[in-house]
Design an enzyme around this catalytic site. Structure first.
Site, PDB file in Angstrom:
ATOM      1  CE  LYS A 240      42.260  39.331  41.922  1.00 35.55           C
ATOM      2  NZ  LYS A 240      42.238  40.496  41.088  1.00 35.55           N
TER       3      LYS A 240
ATOM      4  CD  GLN B 112      41.373  39.965  37.431  1.00 33.15           C
ATOM      5  OE1 GLN B 112      41.029  40.056  38.606  1.00 33.15           O
ATOM      6  NE2 GLN B 112      42.634  39.825  37.073  1.00 33.15           N
TER       7      GLN B 112
ATOM      8  CG  ASP C  67      42.773  46.122  42.058  1.00 35.07           C
ATOM      9  OD1 ASP C  67      43.494  45.307  42.668  1.00 35.07           O
ATOM     10  OD2 ASP C  67      42.156  45.837  41.015  1.00 35.07           O
TER      11      ASP C  67
HETATM   12  N1  LIG Z   1      42.214  44.475  38.853  1.00 40.28           N
HETATM   13  C1  LIG Z   1      43.392  43.845  38.748  1.00 40.28           C
HETATM   14  N2  LIG Z   1      43.675  43.179  37.626  1.00 40.28           N
HETATM   15  C2  LIG Z   1      44.886  42.555  37.531  1.00 40.28           C
HETATM   16  C3  LIG Z   1      45.812  42.572  38.614  1.00 40.28           C
HETATM   17  C4  LIG Z   1      45.471  43.291  39.773  1.00 40.28           C
HETATM   18  O1  LIG Z   1      46.248  43.384  40.762  1.00 40.28           O
HETATM   19  N3  LIG Z   1      44.250  43.910  39.811  1.00 40.28           N
HETATM   20  N4  LIG Z   1      46.989  41.822  38.543  1.00 40.28           N
HETATM   21  C5  LIG Z   1      47.112  40.810  37.505  1.00 40.28           C
HETATM   22  C6  LIG Z   1      46.414  39.513  37.787  1.00 40.28           C
HETATM   23  N5  LIG Z   1      46.366  39.107  39.190  1.00 40.28           N
HETATM   24  C7  LIG Z   1      45.401  39.600  39.989  1.00 40.28           C
HETATM   25  O2  LIG Z   1      44.390  40.087  39.558  1.00 40.28           O
HETATM   26  C8  LIG Z   1      47.190  38.034  39.669  1.00 40.28           C
HETATM   27  C9  LIG Z   1      48.211  37.523  38.913  1.00 40.28           C
HETATM   28  C10 LIG Z   1      48.932  36.403  39.377  1.00 40.28           C
HETATM   29  C11 LIG Z   1      48.636  35.822  40.586  1.00 40.28           C
HETATM   30  C12 LIG Z   1      49.322  34.588  41.074  1.00 40.28           C
HETATM   31  O3  LIG Z   1      49.156  34.226  42.210  1.00 40.28           O
HETATM   32  N6  LIG Z   1      50.056  33.928  40.206  1.00 40.28           N
HETATM   33  C13 LIG Z   1      50.678  32.652  40.543  1.00 40.28           C
HETATM   34  C14 LIG Z   1      50.883  31.846  39.271  1.00 40.28           C
HETATM   35  C15 LIG Z   1      49.607  31.614  38.531  1.00 40.28           C
HETATM   36  C16 LIG Z   1      49.715  30.727  37.320  1.00 40.28           C
HETATM   37  O4  LIG Z   1      50.336  29.675  37.386  1.00 40.28           O
HETATM   38  O5  LIG Z   1      49.114  31.120  36.306  1.00 40.28           O
HETATM   39  C17 LIG Z   1      52.031  32.894  41.167  1.00 40.28           C
HETATM   40  O6  LIG Z   1      52.670  33.924  40.858  1.00 40.28           O
HETATM   41  O7  LIG Z   1      52.467  32.041  41.934  1.00 40.28           O
HETATM   42  C18 LIG Z   1      47.634  36.352  41.333  1.00 40.28           C
HETATM   43  C19 LIG Z   1      46.914  37.445  40.886  1.00 40.28           C
HETATM   44  C20 LIG Z   1      46.503  41.356  36.211  1.00 40.28           C
HETATM   45  N7  LIG Z   1      45.200  41.853  36.413  1.00 40.28           N
END
Ligand SMILES: Nc1nc2c(c(=O)[nH]1)N[C@@H](CN(C=O)c1ccc(C(=O)N[C@@H](CCC(=O)O)C(=O)O)cc1)CN2
Length: 293
Positions: free
Chosen positions: A53, A97, A120
């Site tokens: 982020k 988070q 969020d």
């Molecule tokens: N406050 C929040 N917590 C969480 C959220 C949220 O939206 N707000 N969502 C998830 C975690 N998350 C962002 O926080 C998030 C998850 C995944 C990705 C991402 O880009 N993933 C990659 C792969 C990553 C890997 O290899 O591990 C992808 O999909 O290409 C971004 C953000 C839970 N918590």
């Protein structure tokens, strides 16, 4: 048939380029948006997301502020950090988070966030406004993952008007909230929310034009339960250890065989994750734009 790819990585890159211009336009009016993150504990996945982020912010020109607390932080310490960010004028929006460590009352923490800084879109006031304002434009931040999914589909030319959408999983960040966006007048889909209490998941998914899989169960969506030509969005994240390398890798809810029957499939990784990140930036930019009026 091999499904076309709903490319979240490429779409997010386009959105970030658009946001870079909007951030530059805000700068000409003397405004610099600032996103803060509050991370509690050392979970490697959460650390990776938070670091991402901050990188995203730097890429588009948004200032970023990081508050990290140890895993044994008390409820009071976490709530104090939220109050600090509510009061910090450099921080125009922030996120806590998730998940928070066991024993912490997540609802109390989220409800303490100033709704005007809720990047969020998960504060009850903002979710409540989304529930109530079905027929009018919303001027509140929207939940990032649901917003990212709707944007991913629309930017690939997929019209959801009248579509039967089946959502699998009832978590707060996706399952429970995506119906609020999909059933808005301008999207106009019909939504069925399925979960672990659903008696016959296949009966629902086989009739769906769009399946949004957010269960966190590897390969719960297989080719035999998907309608030919359907759109399948893979949101679930599970980490499996590769027995050969010993390293963990992300796997989604959608079995690779679905590629042979669906018209469109979002990859995972590379689909909804990058869109979630882009929508967080978009919420922050929009909040700053709204403040200017
Ligand atoms: N406050 C929040 N917590 C969480 C959220 C949220 O939206 N707000 N969502 C998830 C975690 N998350 C962002 O926080 C998030 C998850 C995944 C990705 C991402 O880009 N993933 C990659 C792969 C990553 C890997 O290899 O591990 C992808 O999909 O290409 C971004 C953000 C839970 N918590």
């Amino acid at each position: 048939m091999t499904a076309q790819v709903l490319d979240g990585k490429a779409t997010a890159a386009v959105i970030k380029a658009e946001l870079t211009d909007r951030v530059a336009a805000l700068a000409t009016r003397g405004v610099r948006p600032g996103l803060a993150t509050l991370l509690v504990g050392e979970d490697p996945g959460s650390q990776w997301y938070v670091t991402g982020k901050h990188k995203d912010c730097a890429e588009v020109g948004i200032a970023s502020i990081r508050e990290d607390l140890p895993a044994d932080a008390t409820q009071e310490q976490i709530e104090d950090a939220v109050r600090r960010l509510n009061d910090d004028p450099q921080c125009t929006g922030f996120i806590v988070q998730l998940p928070l460590p066991k024993g912490i009352d997540t609802h109390r923490v989220l409800e303490l966030i100033d709704p005007a800084k809720d990047a969020d879109g998960l504060h009850p006031t903002n979710l409540g406004r989304l529930v109530l304002r079905v027929n009018e434009p919303v001027d509140t931040p929207l939940p990032c993952t649901p917003r990212g999914i709707v944007e991913l589909l629309s930017r690939h030319g997929i019209d959801l008007h009248g579509a039967d959408v089946v959502v699998v999983g009832r978590g707060v960040t996706v399952g429970r909230t995506i119906g609020l966006l999909l059933t808005r007048r301008e999207v106009n889909a019909t939504v069925t929310l399925t979960h672990t209490g659903t008696e016959d998941l296949a009966e629902h998914t086989r009739n769906a034009d769009v399946v949004i899989a957010a269960a966190g169960v590897p390969s719960v969506i297989t080719a035999d339960i998907v309608k030919p030509g359907a759109v399948v969005v893979d949101v679930g994240v599970s980490r499996l250890e590769d027995p050969e390398t010993g390293r963990s890798r992300v796997v989604g809810d959608v079995d690779p065989g679905v590629q042979e029957i669906a018209a469109w499939v979002s990859p995972n990784p590379g689909g909804v994750g990058p869109m979630t990140r882009a929508m967080l930036l978009q919420n922050v930019v929009e909040m700053a734009e709204r403040r200017l009026g």
